[in-house]
Design an enzyme around this catalytic site. Structure first.
Site, short mmCIF file in Angstrom:
data_model
loop_
_atom_site.label_atom_id
_atom_site.label_comp_id
_atom_site.label_asym_id
_atom_site.label_seq_id
_atom_site.Cartn_x
_atom_site.Cartn_y
_atom_site.Cartn_z
N GLY A 233 0.84 -1.20 0.00
CA GLY A 233 0.00 0.00 0.00
C GLY A 233 0.87 1.24 0.00
CB ALA A 237 -0.74 2.82 5.05
CD GLU A 255 7.13 -5.55 -1.90
OE1 GLU A 255 7.59 -4.53 -2.46
OE2 GLU A 255 7.76 -6.61 -1.82
CD GLU A 388 2.86 5.84 -5.48
OE1 GLU A 388 2.36 5.88 -4.35
OE2 GLU A 388 3.33 4.81 -5.99
P1 NAD Z 1 -3.38 2.64 1.32
O1 NAD Z 1 -2.09 2.51 2.01
O2 NAD Z 1 -4.24 3.76 1.66
O3 NAD Z 1 -4.26 1.32 1.55
C1 NAD Z 1 -3.74 0.03 1.29
C2 NAD Z 1 -4.40 -0.97 2.22
O4 NAD Z 1 -3.99 -0.71 3.55
C3 NAD Z 1 -5.93 -0.90 2.24
O5 NAD Z 1 -6.42 -2.22 2.45
C4 NAD Z 1 -6.20 -0.03 3.46
O6 NAD Z 1 -7.49 -0.28 4.00
C5 NAD Z 1 -5.11 -0.46 4.40
N1 NAD Z 1 -4.62 0.53 5.36
C6 NAD Z 1 -4.50 1.86 5.19
N2 NAD Z 1 -3.92 2.41 6.28
C7 NAD Z 1 -3.66 1.40 7.13
C8 NAD Z 1 -3.06 1.33 8.43
N3 NAD Z 1 -2.60 2.42 9.06
N4 NAD Z 1 -2.94 0.12 9.02
C9 NAD Z 1 -3.36 -1.01 8.38
N5 NAD Z 1 -3.96 -0.99 7.18
C10 NAD Z 1 -4.09 0.20 6.55
O7 NAD Z 1 -3.01 2.62 -0.22
P2 NAD Z 1 -4.01 2.67 -1.45
O8 NAD Z 1 -4.36 4.08 -1.77
O9 NAD Z 1 -5.12 1.74 -1.25
O10 NAD Z 1 -3.05 2.05 -2.59
C11 NAD Z 1 -2.19 2.82 -3.33
C12 NAD Z 1 -0.77 2.78 -2.77
O11 NAD Z 1 -0.27 1.44 -2.72
C13 NAD Z 1 0.20 3.51 -3.65
O12 NAD Z 1 1.03 4.31 -2.86
C14 NAD Z 1 1.00 2.42 -4.31
O13 NAD Z 1 2.27 2.79 -4.74
C15 NAD Z 1 1.03 1.39 -3.28
N6 NAD Z 1 1.28 0.07 -3.88
C16 NAD Z 1 2.50 -0.50 -3.70
C17 NAD Z 1 2.79 -1.71 -4.30
C18 NAD Z 1 4.13 -2.35 -4.13
O14 NAD Z 1 4.24 -3.56 -4.35
N7 NAD Z 1 5.15 -1.66 -3.73
C19 NAD Z 1 1.83 -2.36 -5.05
C20 NAD Z 1 0.60 -1.74 -5.20
C21 NAD Z 1 0.33 -0.53 -4.60
#
Ligand code: NAD
Length: 486
Positions: A233, A237, A255, A388
């Site tokens: 994510g 986070a 990741e 990003e």
């Molecule tokens: P996000 O971090 O807001 O959410 C991702 C997941 O984490 C969701 O299921 C969300 O409910 C959960 N979450 C959010 N905050 C949390 C916390 N404090 N504790 C536990 N769970 C939490 O991200 P998003 O907007 O859903 O996704 C986009 C981001 O993910 C982008 O920054 C992207 O680069 C990243 N991403 C990284 C990879 C990688 O492999 N490096 C792959 C895909 C996406």
């Protein structure tokens, strides 16, 4: 979707269980904005039940963690086949929910999960879990790879199935058990995974799926019954989760985000590689963490590179993600579109030159679409080159020497992906060695399942894929055997 898909139970402990509360998560189509379904919203109580089930399954002295790799492989083969039987529907659901073009959803979302289950089952069986190491102090050591235990996995919405199975496949193959929390934007596909697990006869508690928001994710990450956290994510986070895991001394794989560079060298034939360039920079409507969204272009051929990329972006077929001809679909949500639009406004206000896009497509009055957008004359210090965006927005940055290109590529908080475009793969490889990044490709960007994927700096900690992705779900135990036991 003509009818809506509504669920009222969770896949927990090998069956469908009623949720602890009445809350529900509505799901919308990214292209029509209509409500297409709903699932119950997970709460702390549901996570408690799921973790307890995973714990029982892991601790069972005759259970999953004690099965031979071959026996687990048989179960995972049934799981893979059950997922394959649902592949077309899985791809369709993902495409509807997050706007991923259907041809890509068929590859990534339908294709990758069974492939990963088979790859990791095979790897565990082939690589063996024990080795005897002759010592240099007289005795020997028996080194054993044991499953890590109960895994708490939290995943995003952008590539929900492939990312889920980067965790589920190696974790289950290792003998660990899993509680996974999908992102609220993409939950309908997760229920097909529950159906497949049930059909495959995975033992109760081995896999448990509880959708919910960030609070539920945070609760899972800090749950006392969890032994290992695997998160994909945002970097924000990821930092919060790393703090929790640091306090608990709990192993964690992160990741996170990226702002990778696609470095075009002065001998590159970009036009001949345009499909590959598209796949490395704009795939999935710009909603992939490793995309090369900073295009570094040599001064000597600067205008030509800007024209080629502008031509690519302006010629893409933008539209309904379920249409096989669509190359670029909508963004996942109106919130995500607002975020991307705010970055486009920032690019313009900071002086970058818009060469194409920047608006909502005129002919699409429904759906969270943004035109494929290219900014030229970008300074790497500008916001659109540093943060990003997670949408179809590319920033072209000029450079005058290879050293300068490397310096610009490395002048970022992130270090996840990247690519080098050149007629000379050796020259490209030499340059790629100097780029600070976990992964990088020459004239392409592909994550092969056999090779480690992950980031450095603010892009994360640890690796997925390859044997390294399996080791993330194993703990090492050494049994020392003194000379008399030989
Ligand atoms: P996000 O971090 O807001 O959410 C991702 C997941 O984490 C969701 O299921 C969300 O409910 C959960 N979450 C959010 N905050 C949390 C916390 N404090 N504790 C536990 N769970 C939490 O991200 P998003 O907007 O859903 O996704 C986009 C981001 O993910 C982008 O920054 C992207 O680069 C990243 N991403 C990284 C990879 C990688 O492999 N490096 C792959 C895909 C996406």
């Amino acid at each position: 979707m003509t009818t809506t898909i509504d669920y009222d139970q969770f896949y927990i402990d090998g069956g469908w269980q009623a949720p602890a509360s009445n809350g529900s998560i509505p799901v919308h189509s990214a292209s029509t904005e209509e409500r297409v379904g709903s699932v119950p919203e997970g709460t702390e109580r549901d996570i408690d039940l799921a973790v307890a089930a995973a714990r029982r399954a892991f601790d069972d002295p005759d259970g999953w963690s004690r099965w031979s790799p071959a026996r687990r492989a048989e179960a995972l083969e049934r799981f893979a086949a059950a997922l394959e039987a649902r592949g077309a529907e899985t791809a369709r659901r993902v495409s509807v929910q997050n706007g991923m073009p259907i041809w890509l959803a068929n590859q990534f979302e339908a294709g990758f999960p069974p492939l990963l289950l088979r790859y990791y089952s095979g790897l565990v069986a082939e690589s063996g879990l024990e080795e005897i190491r002759p010592g240099i102090l007289g005795g020997r050591s028996l080194v054993i790879r044991e499953p890590v235990g109960v895994v708490g996995a939290v995943v995003p919405w952008n590539v929900p199935q492939a990312i889920s199975f980067l965790k589920i496949a190696p974790a289950l193959a290792s003998g660990s058990t899993v509680v996974i929390k999908p992102a609220p934007e993409t939950v309908l596909d997760a229920f097909l995974v529950g159906e497949a697990a049930l059909e495959a006869g995975l033992p109760p508690g081995v896999l448990n799926i509880v959708p919910g928001g960030r609070e539920v994710g945070a609760y899972l990450v800090s749950h006392p019954g969890v032994d290992k956290v695997s998160f994909t994510g945002s970097t924000a986070a990821g930092r919060a989760i790393a703090e929790t895991c640091g306090r608990l001394l709990r192993p964690v794989t992160l990741e996170l985000g990226g702002k990778s560079a696609a470095i075009v060298l002065d001998d590159a034939d970009l036009a001949a590689n345009i499909q590959s360039f598209f796949a490395s920079t704009l795939l999935n409507n710009g909603q992939i963490c490793w995309l090369g969204t900073r295009i570094l272009a040599p001064q000597r051929r600067y205008q030509e590179v800007v024209d080629t990329i502008t031509g690519l972006a302006s010629s893409l077929a933008v539209g309904d993600p379920l249409d096989p001809a669509t190359q670029l679909g909508p963004l996942v949500s109106s919130r995500q579109r607002e975020r991307v639009e705010s970055y486009i406004a920032k690019g313009e206000s900071e002086g970058a030159r818009l060469t194409t896009g920047g608006k909502r497509p005129k002919d699409l009055d429904r759906g969270w679409y943004v035109e494929p957008t290219v900014f030229a004359d970008v300074d790497n210090k500008q916001t659109i080159a540093q943060e990003e965006i997670f949408g179809p927005v590319l920033a072209v940055i000029p450079y005058s020497s290879e050293e300068e290109a490397v310096a610009i590529a490395n002048d970022t908080d992130y270090g996840l992906g990247g690519s080098v475009w050149t007629a000379d793969p050796e020259r490209g490889t030499a340059l790629a060695r100097k780029v600070q990044s976990g992964t990088i490709g020459i004239n392409a960007y592909v994550n092969d399942p056999t090779a480690p994927f992950g980031g450095i700096k603010s892009s994360g900690i640890g690796r997925e894929l390859g044997p390294e992705g399996l080791h993330a779900f194993q703990v090492l135990k050494t049994i020392y055997l003194d000379a008399s036991s030989s």
